[in-house]
Design an enzyme around this catalytic site. Structure first.
Site, PDB file in Angstrom:
ATOM      1  N   GLY A   1       0.806  -1.212   0.000  1.00 33.50           N
ATOM      2  CA  GLY A   1       0.000   0.000   0.000  1.00 33.50           C
ATOM      3  C   GLY A   1       0.839   1.260   0.000  1.00 33.50           C
ATOM      4  N   CYS A   2       2.151   1.112   0.053  1.00 27.52           N
ATOM      5  CA  CYS A   2       3.048   2.264  -0.018  1.00 27.52           C
ATOM      6  C   CYS A   2       3.595   2.361  -1.445  1.00 27.52           C
ATOM      7  CB  CYS A   2       4.223   2.109   0.946  1.00 27.52           C
ATOM      8  SG  CYS A   2       3.761   2.213   2.669  1.00 27.52           S
ATOM      9  N   GLN A   3       3.623   3.569  -1.959  1.00 27.96           N
ATOM     10  CA  GLN A   3       4.173   3.772  -3.295  1.00 27.96           C
ATOM     11  C   GLN A   3       5.679   3.499  -3.278  1.00 27.96           C
ATOM     12  OE1 GLN A   3       3.662   7.731  -4.826  1.00 27.96           O
ATOM     13  NE2 GLN A   3       3.646   6.981  -6.930  1.00 27.96           N
TER      14      GLN A   3
END
Length: 140
Positions: free
Chosen positions: A50-52
């Site tokens: 969910g983290c770029q």
């Protein structure tokens, strides 16, 4: 120091800065002091989804407290995870599970992040709490 006290300390620190450029610089400095994850734990299993940017977190129990180490390939993101590690590391899993993270709203962090980074922040908190739940289950 307890989670609430650490959060209040961070709120005080961020209130000393006049604008968000100074706060970003401070976050970058905090990222430099992040307790780095051992290279052997930089695996796909330890990447926060969910983290770029890539963010790796490792957790281990030391006595009755959870110790987190982390790293990121982006400097702002590294600063964000450094803040969270400062709050949650060396705390009891149950305290992490019960922790209120309203300090993030108090310092205005979420509203000054891009939507993708704000989503990443939520994912980081969720993952740290999931580790706490897993270790709390072991302790019971």
């Amino acid at each position: 120091m307890g989670i609430q006290e650490i959060q209040e300390e961070i709120v005080d620190e961020f209130s000393m800065f006049e604008d968000w450029m100074q706060r970003y610089e401070y976050m970058i400095d905090l990222g430099k002091s992040l307790p780095l994850i051992n290279e052997k734990f930089k695996t796909d299993d330890n990447i926060i989804k969910g983290c770029q940017s890539k963010v790796w977190v490792h957790a281990e129990l030391d006595g009755d407290k959870l110790i987190f180490t982390a790293d990121s390939d982006a400097i702002i993101t590294k600063g964000i995870i450094a803040i969270l590690i400062r709050v949650f590391s060396d705390q009891k899993p149950q305290d992490i599970i019960n922790a209120d993270t309203s300090f993030i709203d108090e310092i205005g962090l979420k509203e000054h992040l891009s939507p993708t980074r704000a989503n990443g922040l939520v994912s980081m908190i969720k993952q740290l709490k999931m580790y706490a739940i897993a270790y709390q289950t072991q302790l019971n």
